[in-house]
Enzyme design. Structure first.
Site, short mmCIF file in Angstrom:
data_model
loop_
_atom_site.label_atom_id
_atom_site.label_comp_id
_atom_site.label_asym_id
_atom_site.label_seq_id
_atom_site.Cartn_x
_atom_site.Cartn_y
_atom_site.Cartn_z
N HIS A 77 -5.85 -23.25 22.98
CA HIS A 77 -5.35 -24.58 22.66
C HIS A 77 -6.46 -25.37 21.98
O HIS A 77 -7.59 -25.39 22.45
CB HIS A 77 -4.90 -25.31 23.92
CG HIS A 77 -4.01 -26.47 23.65
ND1 HIS A 77 -4.47 -27.66 23.14
CD2 HIS A 77 -2.67 -26.62 23.79
CE1 HIS A 77 -3.46 -28.49 22.99
NE2 HIS A 77 -2.36 -27.89 23.37
N TYR A 207 -1.31 -37.87 23.78
CA TYR A 207 -1.82 -39.09 24.39
C TYR A 207 -1.03 -40.27 23.84
O TYR A 207 -1.15 -40.60 22.66
CB TYR A 207 -3.31 -39.28 24.08
CG TYR A 207 -4.21 -38.23 24.70
CD1 TYR A 207 -4.40 -38.18 26.07
CD2 TYR A 207 -4.87 -37.30 23.90
CE1 TYR A 207 -5.24 -37.22 26.64
CE2 TYR A 207 -5.70 -36.34 24.46
CZ TYR A 207 -5.88 -36.31 25.83
OH TYR A 207 -6.70 -35.36 26.40
N PRO A 299 -9.16 -37.21 35.83
CA PRO A 299 -8.55 -36.11 35.06
C PRO A 299 -8.38 -36.43 33.58
O PRO A 299 -7.84 -35.61 32.84
CB PRO A 299 -7.17 -35.96 35.73
CG PRO A 299 -6.88 -37.30 36.31
CD PRO A 299 -8.21 -37.87 36.73
N LYS A 303 -12.41 -32.17 33.19
CA LYS A 303 -13.75 -31.65 33.47
C LYS A 303 -13.93 -31.08 34.87
O LYS A 303 -14.90 -30.34 35.11
CB LYS A 303 -14.79 -32.77 33.27
CG LYS A 303 -14.81 -33.40 31.89
CD LYS A 303 -15.19 -32.41 30.82
CE LYS A 303 -15.32 -33.09 29.47
NZ LYS A 303 -15.49 -32.13 28.38
N TYR A 394 -15.28 -33.25 24.30
CA TYR A 394 -13.95 -32.99 24.84
C TYR A 394 -13.84 -31.56 25.35
O TYR A 394 -13.30 -31.31 26.42
CB TYR A 394 -12.93 -33.24 23.73
CG TYR A 394 -11.48 -33.20 24.13
CD1 TYR A 394 -10.97 -34.09 25.08
CD2 TYR A 394 -10.60 -32.29 23.53
CE1 TYR A 394 -9.63 -34.06 25.42
CE2 TYR A 394 -9.25 -32.26 23.87
CZ TYR A 394 -8.77 -33.16 24.81
OH TYR A 394 -7.44 -33.13 25.15
#
Length: 403
Positions: A77, A207, A299, A303, A394
């Site tokens: 991904h 998002y 979240p 991480k 990221y």
């Protein structure tokens, strides 16, 4: 090496990613260890958690021959999509920063893999055994007090104890108050965390930045999707009906403009309060912390499990050096190495929270913060330098200083 039923060279508290990876690596190195887990075998194998593994995490698992499941079933991904009042844009972060991508592999599947490897190799694990406290951490023979499934008390003696049992576990409760420093931040944001029995609606992490609150879309499998919905702090998990959840997700993800969502039954649900929490140091005599026991991270940046895997590898290498070769250098530097990494991850998580969430109220300060957020999104859309920075942090989990 110790072999009796109530002793071990290393007692590991918790059978999550950190505890089970540590157990696998120690067992392979010839260290007698035991994992104590308060839940049942079925509970840890079905407990849904994170699902995005960083490239470094995948390399660790592959290096130790523990990646058969994710090599077979994991999905690459590399794209995220932002939707806001100013439209939408996509980032293929595998073409930015260090050129790395995520592997989508549910955490419960990873835990099942690690458990199978550990047990098949003869590893000792005690389910439904709750660690109550850790004593004598200032000595070389710490003791873990436990309660078994039938309520009987017990004790395990060790040379070292690895606390991988989360923020509310016995390891944290047993820390000496005069030497521990806890750094805590409540971000004032709550999410409904949802697992939908429905295929992903986007081929990207979605998002949704909206005036009514944040909405997030994260693929898990071809038939299950993780969603998040920002909600008031006093919301209970069952307050919202499935229809209300789907309508709110569609609104905040702007389904009318960008395509409908695949709907299905909402399975697991729970309220997540976004908090950050770090313990310093991560070593207290013969007790070491890893995973959520060492630090809690929101979240928003995926991480937590990745931190746990990296810390477990570092701790395993240090314990093996000490127990097999009498070299304590790795144990002496373990805390500093991990904390360097943890604070980098915390900083990016904090940045993501500010990027995705508006400020409550309509006064001048709230409008100012919302304008800053809009500017951050604009920079992420238009600036290659900002995109490279985003991609590196990221997907990455930081660079830990060499011992």
């Amino acid at each position: 090496m110790a072999t009796s039923g109530d002793t071990a060279d290393v007692v590991i508290l918790g059978a999550g990613p950190a505890g089970l990876l540590l157990g696998n690596l120690l067992q392979r190195g010839g260290v007698d260890c035991v994992v104590l887990e308060r839940g049942s075998r079925e509970h840890i194998r079905t407990r849904a958690r994170a699902g995005f593994l960083a490239a470094h995490t995948v390399r660790i698992l592959q290096r130790h021959g523990l990646a058969d499941g994710l090599n077979r079933d994991g999905q690459d991904h590399s794209t995220c999509e932002f939707r806001s009042d100013d439209g939408r844009f996509r980032l293929d972060y595998s073409r930015l920063g260090r050129g790395e991508r995520h592997t989508v592999y549910p955490q419960q599947a990873l835990v099942s893999d690690l458990l199978a490897h550990y047990v098949d190799a003869g590893g000792r694990i005690r389910f439904t055994t709750e660690a109550l406290d850790v004593r004598d951490t200032g000595t070389d023979r710490p003791t873990v007090t436990v309660r078994t499934a039938d309520g009987r008390p017990g004790h395990w003696r060790a040379r070292y104890v690895a606390g991988c049992d989360g923020r509310h576990g016995a390891a944290r409760r047993s820390l000496p108050a005069d030497t521990v420093r806890r750094h805590h931040l409540d971000h004032g944001v709550s999410w409904l965390g949802l697992l939908a029995e429905a295929p992903p609606s986007l081929d990207a992490v979605g998002y949704g930045v909206h005036g009514r609150g944040f909405a997030g879309h994260m693929a898990r499998t071809s038939t299950v999707t993780r969603y998040y919905l920002q909600c008031p702090r006093d919301t209970r998990a069952d307050d919202w009906s499935d229809d209300r959840i789907w309508d709110e997700l569609a609104l905040r993800l702007r389904a009318d403009a960008y395509g409908p969502l695949h709907r299905g039954r909402i399975g697991q649900r729970g309220v997540v309060h976004l908090e950050s929490d770090v313990i310093e140091p991560l070593r207290h005599g013969s007790l070491f912390l890893a995973g959520d026991a060492a630090s809690l991270i929101s979240p928003s940046a995926a991480k937590g499990a990745n931190l746990a895997v990296l810390e477990a590898e570092l701790l395993a290498e240090a314990l093996l050096d000490d127990l097999a070769h009498g070299d304590s250098a790795g144990l002496d530097t373990y805390s500093a190495r991990c904390l360097d990494h943890i604070w980098r991850a915390q900083e990016f998580s904090h940045w993501m929270i500010a990027l995705l969430h508006g400020s409550p109220g309509t006064d001048g300060e709230a409008r100012f913060r919302d304008s800053l957020r809009r500017s951050r999104i604009s920079a992420l859309r238009d600036s290659r330098a900002q995109q490279d920075w985003f991609a590196e942090h990221y997907v990455g989990i930081g660079t830990v200083r060499a011992a």
